[in-house]
Design a protein around this motif. Structure first.
Motif, PDB file in Angstrom:
ATOM      1  N   ASN A 244       0.827  -1.213   0.000  1.00 55.76           N
ATOM      2  CA  ASN A 244       0.000   0.000   0.000  1.00 55.76           C
ATOM      3  C   ASN A 244       0.860   1.260   0.000  1.00 55.76           C
ATOM      4  O   ASN A 244       0.601   2.202  -0.747  1.00 55.76           O
ATOM      5  CB  ASN A 244      -0.926   0.002   1.208  1.00 55.76           C
ATOM      6  N   VAL A 245       1.879   1.280   0.851  1.00 61.84           N
ATOM      7  CA  VAL A 245       2.735   2.464   0.954  1.00 61.84           C
ATOM      8  C   VAL A 245       3.413   2.752  -0.385  1.00 61.84           C
ATOM      9  O   VAL A 245       3.386   3.876  -0.891  1.00 61.84           O
ATOM     10  CB  VAL A 245       3.794   2.278   2.062  1.00 61.84           C
ATOM     11  N   ALA A 246       4.025   1.720  -0.980  1.00 60.87           N
ATOM     12  CA  ALA A 246       4.789   1.899  -2.214  1.00 60.87           C
ATOM     13  C   ALA A 246       3.903   2.265  -3.396  1.00 60.87           C
ATOM     14  O   ALA A 246       4.276   3.096  -4.226  1.00 60.87           O
ATOM     15  CB  ALA A 246       5.571   0.623  -2.529  1.00 60.87           C
ATOM     16  N   THR A 247       2.721   1.681  -3.478  1.00 60.47           N
ATOM     17  CA  THR A 247       1.863   1.901  -4.638  1.00 60.47           C
ATOM     18  C   THR A 247       1.176   3.261  -4.591  1.00 60.47           C
ATOM     19  O   THR A 247       1.218   4.031  -5.557  1.00 60.47           O
ATOM     20  CB  THR A 247       0.802   0.787  -4.731  1.00 60.47           C
ATOM     21  N   ILE A 248       0.538   3.569  -3.476  1.00 60.26           N
ATOM     22  CA  ILE A 248      -0.214   4.829  -3.378  1.00 60.26           C
ATOM     23  C   ILE A 248       0.718   6.030  -3.491  1.00 60.26           C
ATOM     24  O   ILE A 248       0.450   6.994  -4.213  1.00 60.26           O
ATOM     25  CB  ILE A 248      -1.008   4.879  -2.059  1.00 60.26           C
ATOM     26  N   SER A 249       1.854   5.975  -2.763  1.00 57.43           N
ATOM     27  CA  SER A 249       2.773   7.119  -2.767  1.00 57.43           C
ATOM     28  C   SER A 249       3.416   7.333  -4.125  1.00 57.43           C
ATOM     29  O   SER A 249       3.825   8.447  -4.460  1.00 57.43           O
ATOM     30  CB  SER A 249       3.864   6.915  -1.705  1.00 57.43           C
ATOM     31  N   ASP A 264      -9.783   3.155   7.298  1.00 54.18           N
ATOM     32  CA  ASP A 264      -8.773   2.484   6.476  1.00 54.18           C
ATOM     33  C   ASP A 264      -7.519   2.157   7.283  1.00 54.18           C
ATOM     34  O   ASP A 264      -7.171   2.872   8.236  1.00 54.18           O
ATOM     35  CB  ASP A 264      -8.384   3.370   5.283  1.00 54.18           C
ATOM     36  N   HIS A 265      -6.830   1.117   6.854  1.00 53.24           N
ATOM     37  CA  HIS A 265      -5.650   0.609   7.546  1.00 53.24           C
ATOM     38  C   HIS A 265      -4.496   1.613   7.543  1.00 53.24           C
ATOM     39  O   HIS A 265      -4.383   2.461   6.657  1.00 53.24           O
ATOM     40  CB  HIS A 265      -5.200  -0.697   6.870  1.00 53.24           C
ATOM     41  N   ASN A 266      -3.614   1.479   8.522  1.00 51.79           N
ATOM     42  CA  ASN A 266      -2.447   2.358   8.649  1.00 51.79           C
ATOM     43  C   ASN A 266      -1.606   2.383   7.378  1.00 51.79           C
ATOM     44  O   ASN A 266      -1.080   3.442   6.997  1.00 51.79           O
ATOM     45  CB  ASN A 266      -1.588   1.905   9.838  1.00 51.79           C
ATOM     46  N   SER A 267      -1.452   1.257   6.712  1.00 49.77           N
ATOM     47  CA  SER A 267      -0.626   1.208   5.499  1.00 49.77           C
ATOM     48  C   SER A 267      -1.179   2.113   4.410  1.00 49.77           C
ATOM     49  O   SER A 267      -0.427   2.704   3.628  1.00 49.77           O
ATOM     50  CB  SER A 267      -0.532  -0.230   4.982  1.00 49.77           C
ATOM     51  N   ILE A 268      -2.497   2.242   4.354  1.00 47.34           N
ATOM     52  CA  ILE A 268      -3.130   3.135   3.380  1.00 47.34           C
ATOM     53  C   ILE A 268      -2.823   4.582   3.739  1.00 47.34           C
ATOM     54  O   ILE A 268      -2.439   5.385   2.884  1.00 47.34           O
ATOM     55  CB  ILE A 268      -4.649   2.885   3.329  1.00 47.34           C
ATOM     56  N   SER A 275       2.566  10.389  -0.403  1.00 45.45           N
ATOM     57  CA  SER A 275       2.277  10.842  -1.768  1.00 45.45           C
ATOM     58  C   SER A 275       2.300  12.357  -1.874  1.00 45.45           C
ATOM     59  O   SER A 275       2.598  12.902  -2.948  1.00 45.45           O
ATOM     60  CB  SER A 275       0.905  10.326  -2.213  1.00 45.45           C
ATOM     61  N   GLY A 276       1.969  13.060  -0.792  1.00 51.73           N
ATOM     62  CA  GLY A 276       1.862  14.512  -0.837  1.00 51.73           C
ATOM     63  C   GLY A 276       0.540  14.996  -1.389  1.00 51.73           C
ATOM     64  O   GLY A 276       0.303  16.201  -1.513  1.00 51.73           O
ATOM     65  N   GLY A 398       9.368   0.923  -4.285  1.00 53.48           N
ATOM     66  CA  GLY A 398       9.187  -0.190  -3.360  1.00 53.48           C
ATOM     67  C   GLY A 398       9.299  -1.545  -4.008  1.00 53.48           C
ATOM     68  O   GLY A 398       9.431  -2.566  -3.321  1.00 53.48           O
ATOM     69  N   PHE A 399       9.261  -1.587  -5.341  1.00 50.49           N
ATOM     70  CA  PHE A 399       9.445  -2.830  -6.084  1.00 50.49           C
ATOM     71  C   PHE A 399      10.813  -2.870  -6.751  1.00 50.49           C
ATOM     72  O   PHE A 399      11.562  -3.843  -6.621  1.00 50.49           O
ATOM     73  CB  PHE A 399       8.348  -2.977  -7.134  1.00 50.49           C
TER      74      PHE A 399
END
Length: 526
Positions: A244-249, A264-268, A275-276, A398-399
């Motif tokens: 979630n962190v890597a994709t959304i940001s 929503d979960h902390n990771s979201i 992301s800003g 993140g990937f």
């Protein structure tokens, strides 16, 4: 809900009077919210004691951003306990940013400004973790638990496989604190697949997949996940939270808007913050409120992301996905669904909330899920169209800058998904057991909150202390379940959270509910 009111704030650069000015601002905002006189507001009283809801706290943070013209975390009113500590933090942030702006305004440093800067003593809490305020707060909370004569419920050492039972200090307990929903972890087929992957590939792929860490096993796993959900493609990350962190940001930025469910979960939330993008929370599961927010704000932004979950882990409830799809289409927004607790659980074949509501999978832009629950492994994934997945694989930090998922984890997840497709009766058994637990709890008068149709049943108790006491009482009766209390949930929503698996027997569930009622009655009588 707090309205956007214009306040005057006489803040002067590099002045310690900022603290007093901000204190006055916070007092005014809180007094208006509580409909009290400013003189009745105590700057040392915890925000939680004023009964501020989560949504109101986020809106207060948003109002502060506008008034102070400064970017803040939406969790300010959780991170700082009262007006005094919050005003100190805000004043420090304002002074630092203004000083940096003043220094960077000239091409050459302003030496006179630097020389004339008033230096103050650096407090130990700013360079020694032992004096870190949040650490001290944690120590105080743990000391309070110990002072009550109860056992610390965290970091208990468990032996063996986490399934319907667990072993603690050589005692066998019925286990309701595991995400092993389908009994895949510990299954001989899954373990054999993980061992074979180690024998062939080793314990690590030892590189980023984009360089030399790509294995056929990765591609097979991603194909199986995409097929299970009904999407064109899929990308697998090494961690669920990191997914979630890597994709959304990475996908969204400062010109964009992210509208997310309050629960929503902390990771979201972490991904949104990094992301800003502008963030707006809507009341839990209220698609009508989301629709109103987008009507008011959509035109101000380029991309808009709506993020919900398939099953919410604190309450075990399910959103009305078809309605959220209607809203996202109407406003030309992206929709992301976190299926950490719904994939493998919902739908006749365990294909998740999409199957549960019989929607077209392409109507959701980003399907997120974890491999650590129903699929007996570790990692996370994003499933969607080919363009989305290709872009993430070549550009998401993140990937790209992370080692690929390990062979045993990939092998275990791949075998679990294939076994799920071959044995859908695991899903029906899980759903029957969860339904039994929920019905019995309701029949006995227990408060199950919003729980329904998932593998999570929450028993709402209303006080943190009672949740800890009841968890310990059940532990002494050979039942393992974790308490959930403030600040994870509001004080009046403290609870025990039961995760049901297909391995639980009807006898175990009947015994658990009977014992739960018996011990809860004892605690209430005291």
């Amino acid at each position: 809900m707090v309205e956007n009111k214009v306040y005057s704030l006489p803040i002067h650069s590099n002045s310690f009077s900022n603290v007093e000015a901000i204190q006055s601002l916070l007092i005014s905002m809180l007094a208006e919210r509580l409909e009290r006189e400013p003189g009745e507001i105590d700057i040392y009283k915890d925000f939680s004691d004023y009964s501020i809801s989560s949504l109101e706290a986020i809106n207060l943070s948003a109002n502060l951003e506008k008034i102070l013209n400064h970017k803040f975390s939406p969790t300010l009113f959780w991170d700082y306990s009262n007006i005094n500590t919050l005003s100190l933090y805000l004043a420090e942030q304002m002074n630092v940013s203004e000083s940096i702006s003043e220094l960077s305004a000239d091409k050459e440093p302003n030496n006179s400004l630097i020389e004339n800067t008033k230096y103050v003593e650096i407090l130990p809490e700013y360079y020694n973790f032992e004096f870190y305020p949040k650490y001290l707060q944690l120590e105080q909370q743990l000391a309070e638990i110990e002072a009550l004569g109860t056992t610390n419920p965290f970091f208990t050492v468990h032996d063996g496989v986490a399934k319907d039972t667990t072993i603690v200090d050589q005692r066998k307990l019925i286990n309701y604190s595991t995400y092993n929903y389908l009994g895949m972890s510990g299954d001989s087929t899954i373990s054999k697949a993980a061992k074979q992957a180690i024998d062939y590939y080793g314990t690590s792929v030892s590189a980023s997949r984009i360089s030399s860490g790509e294995k056929l096993l990765h591609l097979e796993l991603e194909k199986e996940i995409a097929d299970l959900i009904g999407t064109e493609d899929c990308i697998v990350y090494v961690g669920g939270h990191a997914t979630n962190v890597a994709t959304i940001s990475h996908l969204f930025g400062r010109d964009d808007l992210i509208v997310y469910d309050l629960l929503d979960h902390n990771s979201i939330l972490e991904g949104c913050l990094l992301s800003g993008a502008t963030m707006i929370a809507f009341p839990h599961n209220e698609w009508q409120a989301l629709d109103k927010i987008l009507y008011e704000h959509r035109h101000n932004y380029k991309r808009v992301l709506v993020v919900i979950e398939g099953v919410y882990s604190a309450d075990g409830d399910i959103p009305n996905l078809p309605k959220f799809i209607e809203v996202k289409k109407r406003h030309k927004a992206f929709l992301m669904v976190d299926e950490a607790h719904s994939i493998g659980v919902l739908g006749k074949q365990g294909r998740g909330i999409g199957e549960y509501f019989a929607i077209d999978p392409i109507d959701v832009d980003l399907w997120m899920g974890t491999l650590s629950k129903s699929f007996a492994s570790c990692g996370g994934y994003i499933a969607g169209c080919k363009a989305l997945v290709k872009y993430l694989k070549y550009t998401a930090p993140g990937f790209v800058y992370s080692v690929g998922i390990s062979p045993p984890n990939a092998g275990a997840a791949l075998a679990a998904i294939r076994l799920l497709k071959a044995q859908p009766e695991r899903v029906s058994c899980l759903q029957q057991r969860a339904k039994l637990f929920l019905e019995l709890a309701k029949e006995r008068g227990l408060n199950t909150g919003m729980s329904g149709d998932s593998a999570i049943v929450s028993i709402i108790l209303g006080k943190s202390l009672q949740s800890i006491q009841l968890a310990e009482a059940l532990f002494n009766r050979d039942i393992n379940v974790q308490p959930m209390f403030y600040p994870s949930v509001p004080e009046n929503a403290a609870r025990l959270r039961f995760f049901i698996s297909c391995n639980h027997t009807e006898e175990q569930i009947h015994f658990t509910v009977d014992t739960l009622v018996e011990e809860w009655t004892k605690i209430k009588s005291k």
